[in-house]
Scaffold this motif. Structure first.
Motif, mmCIF file in Angstrom:
data_model
loop_
_atom_site.group_PDB
_atom_site.id
_atom_site.type_symbol
_atom_site.label_atom_id
_atom_site.label_comp_id
_atom_site.label_asym_id
_atom_site.label_seq_id
_atom_site.Cartn_x
_atom_site.Cartn_y
_atom_site.Cartn_z
ATOM 1 N N CYS A 196 1.459 7.300 -4.881
ATOM 2 C CA CYS A 196 0.170 7.720 -5.436
ATOM 3 C C CYS A 196 -0.117 9.197 -5.146
ATOM 4 N N CYS A 202 -3.364 9.071 -2.301
ATOM 5 C CA CYS A 202 -3.179 8.567 -0.930
ATOM 6 C C CYS A 202 -1.752 8.744 -0.429
ATOM 7 N N CYS A 250 -2.159 4.837 -7.410
ATOM 8 C CA CYS A 250 -1.987 3.409 -7.131
ATOM 9 C C CYS A 250 -3.226 2.661 -7.647
ATOM 10 N N CYS A 264 -6.531 3.384 -5.593
ATOM 11 C CA CYS A 264 -7.166 4.690 -5.844
ATOM 12 C C CYS A 264 -7.697 4.770 -7.279
HETATM 13 ZN ZN LIG Z 1 -3.500 5.683 -3.847
#
Ligand SMILES: [Zn+2]
Ligand SMILES: [Zn+2]
Length: 262
Positions: free
Chosen positions: A35, A38, A51, A54
């Motif tokens: 991601c 993150c 992801c 998120c």
């Molecule tokens: Zn993420």
């Protein structure tokens, strides 16, 4: 003989177009892309760079929004002439398309997108915006995508400019012409966050110019910024585009400010 050569060439092209996605899929299987926000969650390889966790925080929390200014609104709000935030305002733009509200994870993601080296994040957010609001982007039939421009002296100090990267990515995804040379910033204006609200429109007034008005005459323009705060910058830019002959100007931003005092 000729036919034999053509046949081999077409086979080679077919093989290349077949092998490249397979290679990409194999690499993604061995090294799954992580991601953009993150750096931990695994990304769904189709369509975006975040992801699921998120992505859910970047998507709009409020389902309903004012089409005129992008503010989140309740289910029974009368939007005939805009919402409570914008009803008394005059806007030169016709509509706002936005992804979310400038708060929480969206705020952090946009701060990264605006920072030096934030191009990847800016493009990732633009992808999510288009994916989430594709119907709104496709309905008007845009002729041209332009960013809200920065004055050239600011560009010298800060070569990365989020609004430009976001607008270019949106144009690429929509397959619409993009230009940063049609709408220009002709003088520096104070940063919006440091200006008293009532002065913002006066500060922006007359600070934009169109360099090639024949190219926008009668056209539907998508005007792109990263955040819409009071709408005064977008209003001034849209006003300039319409005075130069644009038929419609629709604003697209990643987020609208939740604390607008219009
Ligand atoms: Zn993420
Ligand atoms: Zn509104």
């Amino acid at each position: 003989m000729v036919r034999f050569k053509c046949s081999i060439k077409s086979c080679q092209i077919k093989a290349e177009s077949f092998v490249a996605p397979l290679m990409s899929a194999a690499i993604n299987f061995v090294y799954p892309p992580t991601c953009l926000f993150c750096h931990q969650g695994v990304v769904n390889p189709v369509g975006h760079d975040f992801c699921e966790s998120c992505l859910s925080k970047l998507k709009p929390v409020h389902v309903l929004e004012c089409p005129r200014c992008g503010a989140p609104v309740g289910p029974y709000t009368d939007l005939t002439r805009g919402c409570g935030q914008c009803r008394r305002e005059t806007f030169a733009f016709d509509e706002v398309i936005r992804l979310g509200v400038y708060d929480g994870q969206m705020r952090l993601a946009l701060l990264r997108a605006k920072a030096s080296g934030g191009g990847i994040m800016a493009r990732g957010l633009a992808d999510v915006l288009v994916n989430e609001k594709r119907a709104k982007f496709e309905e008007p039939g845009f002729d041209l995508v332009v960013p809200i421009p920065e004055h050239w002296t600011r560009r010298l100090l800060h070569p990365h400019y989020a609004a430009e990267t976001i607008s270019r990515q949106i144009a690429r995804k929509l397959k619409v012409r993009w230009s940063r040379k049609i709408l220009l910033k002709t003088r520096r204006t104070p940063k919006q966050a440091t200006s008293p609200t009532l002065l913002r429109r006066q500060q922006q007034q007359g600070s934009f110019a169109v360099s090639r008005s024949r190219q926008i005459s009668g056209k539907t323009i998508l005007l792109v910024d990263d955040i819409l705060t009071t709408g005064s910058t977008s209003h001034a830019a849209a006003n300039t585009l319409k005075n130069a002959g644009a038929a419609h100007v629709i604003v697209a931003v990643i987020a609208v400010s939740p604390l607008r005092k219009i």
